[in-house]
Motif scaffolding. Structure first.
Motif, PDB file in Angstrom:
ATOM      1  N   MET A   1       2.515   2.209  24.901  1.00  0.00           N
ATOM      2  CA  MET A   1       1.814   2.609  23.695  1.00  0.00           C
ATOM      3  C   MET A   1       2.696   2.303  22.497  1.00  0.00           C
ATOM      4  N   ILE A   2       2.141   1.692  21.501  1.00  0.00           N
ATOM      5  CA  ILE A   2       2.881   1.343  20.289  1.00  0.00           C
ATOM      6  C   ILE A   2       2.866   2.529  19.332  1.00  0.00           C
ATOM      7  N   ASP A   3       4.033   2.878  18.801  1.00  0.00           N
ATOM      8  CA  ASP A   3       4.143   3.956  17.820  1.00  0.00           C
ATOM      9  C   ASP A   3       3.897   3.437  16.408  1.00  0.00           C
ATOM     10  N   HIS A   4       4.499   2.305  16.078  1.00  0.00           N
ATOM     11  CA  HIS A   4       4.289   1.686  14.773  1.00  0.00           C
ATOM     12  C   HIS A   4       4.668   0.213  14.857  1.00  0.00           C
ATOM     13  N   THR A   5       4.197  -0.541  13.891  1.00  0.00           N
ATOM     14  CA  THR A   5       4.494  -1.961  13.827  1.00  0.00           C
ATOM     15  C   THR A   5       4.458  -2.380  12.361  1.00  0.00           C
ATOM     16  N   GLY A   6       4.738  -3.630  12.095  1.00  0.00           N
ATOM     17  CA  GLY A   6       4.686  -4.098  10.728  1.00  0.00           C
ATOM     18  C   GLY A   6       4.925  -5.582  10.631  1.00  0.00           C
ATOM     19  N   ILE A   7       4.818  -6.074   9.414  1.00  0.00           N
ATOM     20  CA  ILE A   7       4.993  -7.499   9.154  1.00  0.00           C
ATOM     21  C   ILE A   7       5.804  -7.689   7.885  1.00  0.00           C
ATOM     22  N   GLY A   8       6.460  -8.822   7.780  1.00  0.00           N
ATOM     23  CA  GLY A   8       7.127  -9.200   6.547  1.00  0.00           C
ATOM     24  C   GLY A   8       6.132  -9.853   5.611  1.00  0.00           C
ATOM     25  N   VAL A   9       6.296  -9.608   4.326  1.00  0.00           N
ATOM     26  CA  VAL A   9       5.441 -10.220   3.307  1.00  0.00           C
ATOM     27  C   VAL A   9       6.320 -10.826   2.223  1.00  0.00           C
ATOM     28  N   ALA A  10       5.823 -11.848   1.562  1.00  0.00           N
ATOM     29  CA  ALA A  10       6.602 -12.525   0.526  1.00  0.00           C
ATOM     30  C   ALA A  10       6.755 -11.661  -0.721  1.00  0.00           C
ATOM     31  N   ASP A  11       5.720 -10.895  -1.041  1.00  0.00           N
ATOM     32  CA  ASP A  11       5.715 -10.091  -2.266  1.00  0.00           C
ATOM     33  C   ASP A  11       5.072  -8.744  -1.935  1.00  0.00           C
ATOM     34  N   VAL A  12       5.875  -7.704  -1.818  1.00  0.00           N
ATOM     35  CA  VAL A  12       5.374  -6.381  -1.406  1.00  0.00           C
ATOM     36  C   VAL A  12       4.311  -5.878  -2.377  1.00  0.00           C
ATOM     37  N   ALA A  13       4.530  -5.996  -3.672  1.00  0.00           N
ATOM     38  CA  ALA A  13       3.560  -5.490  -4.652  1.00  0.00           C
ATOM     39  C   ALA A  13       2.222  -6.219  -4.536  1.00  0.00           C
ATOM     40  N   ARG A  14       2.257  -7.529  -4.399  1.00  0.00           N
ATOM     41  CA  ARG A  14       1.021  -8.312  -4.258  1.00  0.00           C
ATOM     42  C   ARG A  14       0.294  -7.933  -2.978  1.00  0.00           C
ATOM     43  N   SER A  15       1.020  -7.833  -1.884  1.00  0.00           N
ATOM     44  CA  SER A  15       0.397  -7.482  -0.609  1.00  0.00           C
ATOM     45  C   SER A  15      -0.109  -6.050  -0.597  1.00  0.00           C
ATOM     46  N   ALA A  16       0.558  -5.152  -1.334  1.00  0.00           N
ATOM     47  CA  ALA A  16       0.128  -3.755  -1.377  1.00  0.00           C
ATOM     48  C   ALA A  16      -1.269  -3.624  -1.970  1.00  0.00           C
TER      49      ALA A  16
END
Length: 125
Positions: A1-16
Motif C-alpha cells: 500500500m502506498i502512503d504518499h507519492t509525488g512528482i518533480g515539476v519545473a515551476d512549483v507556482a505554475r503547477s500549483a
C-alpha cells in the motif's frame, strides 16, 4: 500500500495553479508547503496529510502517470473540467473506457504543465 507519492515539476507556482484546481475537484487540498506557508519548493496535497507532492527537488518532465480515485462520475467530470480550465491539456475526456479496461471504468486524463498524465477514475460502474 502506498502512503504518499509525488512528482518533480519545473515551476512549483505554475503547477500549483493546475493541481489546486484539479485535485480540489476530488476533495484534496494543500496540507503542507515547503517552506512552510510559502510553497515555493514543494506542496503536499491530501485531506489529513500529504498523499501527493509536487516539488522542485525531483526530476521534472519525465512524463509520469498518476491516477486519483474519484467518488463518482461527476467527480471525474469536475476533475477534467477544472484541470483543463487551469491550463491542463485534454488527454482523454471523461467516459467509460473500453477494451483493456475493467467493466465500469469511468475515467478522464489530463496532461499537467510538465506533460505528466493525470487521471481521475471512478470504478463504481
Amino acid at each position: 500500500m502506498i502512503d504518499h507519492t509525488g512528482i518533480g515539476v519545473a515551476d512549483v507556482a505554475r503547477s500549483a495553479v493546475f493541481y489546486d484546481a484539479a485535485l480540489g475537484a476530488l476533495g484534496l487540498r494543500r496540507v503542507m508547503e515547503l517552506p512552510e506557508g510559502k510553497g515555493s519548493d514543494g506542496i503536499g496535497y491530501g485531506v489529513d496529510y500529504p498523499v501527493f507532492w509536487i516539488d522542485r527537488f525531483h526530476p521534472h518532465s519525465v512524463k509520469q502517470h498518476t491516477a486519483f480515485a474519484a467518488r463518482s462520475r461527476a467527480e471525474v467530470d469536475a476533475f477534467h473540467a477544472a484541470a483543463v480550465k487551469a491550463g491542463g491539456t485534454d488527454n482523454g475526456p471523461p467516459g467509460l473506457r473500453g477494451q483493456g479496461y475493467p467493466p465500469g471504468y469511468y475515467a478522464a486524463f489530463v496532461l499537467d504543465p510538465d506533460g505528466n498524465n493525470m487521471e481521475a477514475v471512478y470504478r463504481g460502474g
